[in-house]
Design a protein around this motif. Sequence first.
Motif, PDB file in Angstrom:
ATOM      1  N   VAL A 180       0.812  -1.225   0.000  1.00  0.00           N
ATOM      2  CA  VAL A 180       0.000   0.000   0.000  1.00  0.00           C
ATOM      3  C   VAL A 180       0.848   1.278   0.000  1.00  0.00           C
ATOM      4  O   VAL A 180       0.377   2.325  -0.424  1.00  0.00           O
ATOM      5  N   ALA A 181       2.084   1.185   0.494  1.00  0.00           N
ATOM      6  CA  ALA A 181       2.928   2.378   0.567  1.00  0.00           C
ATOM      7  C   ALA A 181       4.390   1.961   0.533  1.00  0.00           C
ATOM      8  O   ALA A 181       4.741   0.877   1.005  1.00  0.00           O
ATOM      9  N   ASN A 182       5.230   2.831  -0.041  1.00  0.00           N
ATOM     10  CA  ASN A 182       6.661   2.538   0.017  1.00  0.00           C
ATOM     11  C   ASN A 182       7.481   3.820  -0.031  1.00  0.00           C
ATOM     12  O   ASN A 182       7.109   4.793  -0.659  1.00  0.00           O
ATOM     13  N   LEU A 183       8.573   3.761   0.682  1.00  0.00           N
ATOM     14  CA  LEU A 183       9.520   4.873   0.751  1.00  0.00           C
ATOM     15  C   LEU A 183      10.837   4.355   0.192  1.00  0.00           C
ATOM     16  O   LEU A 183      11.431   3.432   0.751  1.00  0.00           O
ATOM     17  N   ILE A 184      11.249   4.926  -0.933  1.00  0.00           N
ATOM     18  CA  ILE A 184      12.494   4.522  -1.579  1.00  0.00           C
ATOM     19  C   ILE A 184      13.447   5.705  -1.514  1.00  0.00           C
ATOM     20  O   ILE A 184      13.053   6.849  -1.734  1.00  0.00           O
TER      21      ILE A 184
END
Length: 132
Positions: free
Chosen positions: A68-72
């Motif tokens: 649902v969410a990602n921080l790259i």
Amino acid sequence: FAEIPVTMNFDTLIRNQTKQEMGIQNAKNFSVTSFQLVIDSLKDDDNFGNFETINVYIESGTQPKTLVANLIGNPSSKNGRVTIPILENRPELRGFLSSSAFKFILEGKARNPTTIVLNVDAIISYSLKVGR
């Protein structure tokens, strides 16, 4: 690296908000709109800068694990609060409403290992639309 259990009866929530006129069968859309993590006691060497990436999944006994969410490319700077961007296409999560319990799963890649267990509060917002 962490799991956040959620226990909520969405059918009761909808019924209470609609004067018993609707339930989960009337749900048109359910999605996560924001996901934020806050460390309760920030330390110099133990903070969100220790992580390169953070992925947020939702999973239940009846629904598959869904990103649902990602921080790259999380910066390495000392940070005790992080907002993890929701996926642009906002996955439809209506199938999770029929389960009274599901969990958010946090996975990621460490830049540097932490020296202590990080105690974190999660602030999760969602959108639930119902109608006939």
